[in-house]
Design an enzyme around this catalytic site. Structure first.
Site, PDB file in Angstrom:
ATOM      1  CB  THR A 152      -1.135   0.064   1.777  1.00 26.75           C
ATOM      2  OG1 THR A 152      -0.198  -0.340   2.525  1.00 26.75           O
ATOM      3  CG2 THR A 152      -2.124  -1.110   1.424  1.00 26.75           C
ATOM      4  CE  LYS A 175       0.047  -3.495   3.268  1.00 26.19           C
ATOM      5  NZ  LYS A 175      -0.503  -2.508   4.281  1.00 26.19           N
ATOM      6  CB  THR A 186      -1.808  -1.987   7.622  1.00 31.15           C
ATOM      7  OG1 THR A 186      -2.586  -0.568   8.680  1.00 31.15           O
ATOM      8  CG2 THR A 186      -2.333  -2.166   7.030  1.00 31.15           C
ATOM      9  CD  GLU A 266       2.140   5.228   6.021  1.00 34.71           C
ATOM     10  OE1 GLU A 266       1.246   4.186   5.926  1.00 34.71           O
ATOM     11  OE2 GLU A 266       1.755   6.149   7.319  1.00 34.71           O
ATOM     12  CG  ASN A 388       0.384   8.468   8.420  1.00 38.89           C
ATOM     13  OD1 ASN A 388      -0.882   6.930   7.979  1.00 38.89           O
ATOM     14  ND2 ASN A 388       1.416   8.758   8.695  1.00 38.89           N
ATOM     15  CB  SER A 393      -6.990  13.318  -0.099  1.00 41.12           C
ATOM     16  OG  SER A 393      -5.863  13.325   0.714  1.00 41.12           O
TER      17      SER A 393
END
Length: 393
Positions: A152, A175, A186, A266, A388, A393
């Site tokens: 992702t 992942k 996740t 991230e 995040n 969006s």
């Protein structure tokens, strides 16, 4: 190095059209046998996605013939329609591979609260099953495509493997880049092996491995609704397998994946390993380490290359006495090898700590017992907040 390394496994990764980017977004791994034993550990989040609910039922008999995974949508909080989509996905795989839908695990990852397009998923399953029936499906390239299809916000695929000198092997893919926290952190993981082991032995080994690896990855303190770690066993090596040897190899493989997940978290600029030593118990060491990993003040300091060891001790002090026994004024702290605090007092100058590199080690000595545990986390950065703040969006 992929899930296709062990004998008896085939894989595929295809584009179903679920991702706005148009990239690979549906993966399929098939266990060709002769054994179809399996074990799976799911998120401990009470708010579970439809694929977790379905797959928990599948695991009731410890038998799995295939696992299908999609990115581009979590299929969580999508109601009865979402569960029907999960069921239909398993049915589509089962029909195409001539197996039972009750032996098909389903995993999804992506945005919560959006329905998956079943027509796109079904078409993707068709393409994946076509690919998995070819000779190329057992190659490393096929495993890589599967690993890429489950990404992702990941910037790169995560794979790991182990080959035993006794003739069996382990392959794995994972992942995860955000919502990395215990309760599996996740994160979707598929592990394959051609060792000869029962479902019971697999479950024991997997739970032991996840307890000291995935459950100790706490990048941002946010637990996912979809986390799944599945271990599939083909027994195709026909080699009787020593459980202790397998368990160690599995744990090492999981740790490899954990460090890859941490390194791709991230927005992270630092990978932080927090080790707590001389705790009364392993659990108490983890509790203390987790308190530090959840401190936004500590994580912000690391991002700013500031070895603010006072924030470490302040976080340690939030742990209730019933959860961890220690003298708060007898603690030592070292950061990147520099002893900045001894017995709760300043030691070497903090200016000696070099935080310019990505790797950071924090060593906390409680002087309360003899147990040690390590937890992995990251710093808190502008990039993490930016990524995040606009995920949907």
């Amino acid at each position: 190095m992929s899930v296709t390394l062990p004998a008896g496994f085939a894989a595929a990764g295809v584009t179903a059209g679920l991702k706005k980017s148009g990239g690979l977004d549906l993966a399929l791994v098939q266990n060709l046998g002769p054994l179809q034993n399996a074990a799976t550990v799911f998120t401990s989040n009470r708010c579970q996605a439809n694929p977790v609910i379905w797959s928990t039922q599948v695991m009731s008999d410890g038998r799995v013939s295939a696992i299908v995974l999609n990115s581009g949508g979590a299929n969580c909080y999508t109601g009865s329609i979402g569960f029907q989509t999960t069921h239909a996905t398993a049915e589509a795989v089962a029909t195409r591979l001539d197996i039972s839908s009750g032996d098909v695990l389903v995993c999804s990852t992506g945005l919560i609260g959006e329905q998956l397009d079943l027509d796109l998923v079904t078409a993707g399953v068709w393409d994946a099953t076509l690919a998995i029936k070819t000779d190329a499906a057992t190659t490393p390239e096929a495993g890589l495509l599967a690993a890429q299809a489950i990404m992702t916000t990941d910037t790169r695929p995560k794979q790991a493997s182990h080959t035993s000198p006794h003739g069996w092997s382990i392959g794995a893919m994972a992942k995860g880049a955000g919502m990395l926290a215990p309760g599996l952190a996740t994160m979707l993981v598929v592990i394959t092996t051609d060792a000869v082991l029962s479902s019971t032995d697999l479950d024991t080994a997997l739970r032991a491995a996840t307890r000291v690896t995935f459950d100790r990855l706490d990048s941002d303190g946010c637990m996912s609704t979809n986390d799944t770690v599945s271990l599939l066993c083909s027994g195709a090596s026909a080699v009787p397998t020593d459980h202790a040897e397998f368990s160690k190899a599995l744990t090492d493989t999981c740790r490899d994946l954990v460090l890859q997940l941490q390194g791709d978290a991230e927005g992270a600029a630092h990978d932080v390993a927090i080790t707590v030593t001389n705790a009364v118990s392993d659990d108490e060491a983890v509790t203390v380490a987790r308190a530090v990993s959840r401190s936004n003040l500590f994580k912000s300091a690391i991002f700013g290359n500031d070895p603010n060891w006072g924030r470490v001790l302040a976080a340690v002090g939030t742990v209730p006495v019933q959860d961890a026994a220690f003298d708060p004024y007898g603690i030592d702290v070292a950061i990147n090898g520099v002893q900045v605090c001894t017995a709760g007092e300043p030691d070497q100058p903090r200016e000696l700590v070099d935080l310019s590199g990505r790797a950071v080690t924090v060593l906390i000595d409680l002087h309360a017992g003899s147990e040690t545990a390590t937890l992995w986390t990251n710093d808190l950065t502008h990039d993490y907040v930016e990524e995040n703040s606009a995920y949907s969006s």
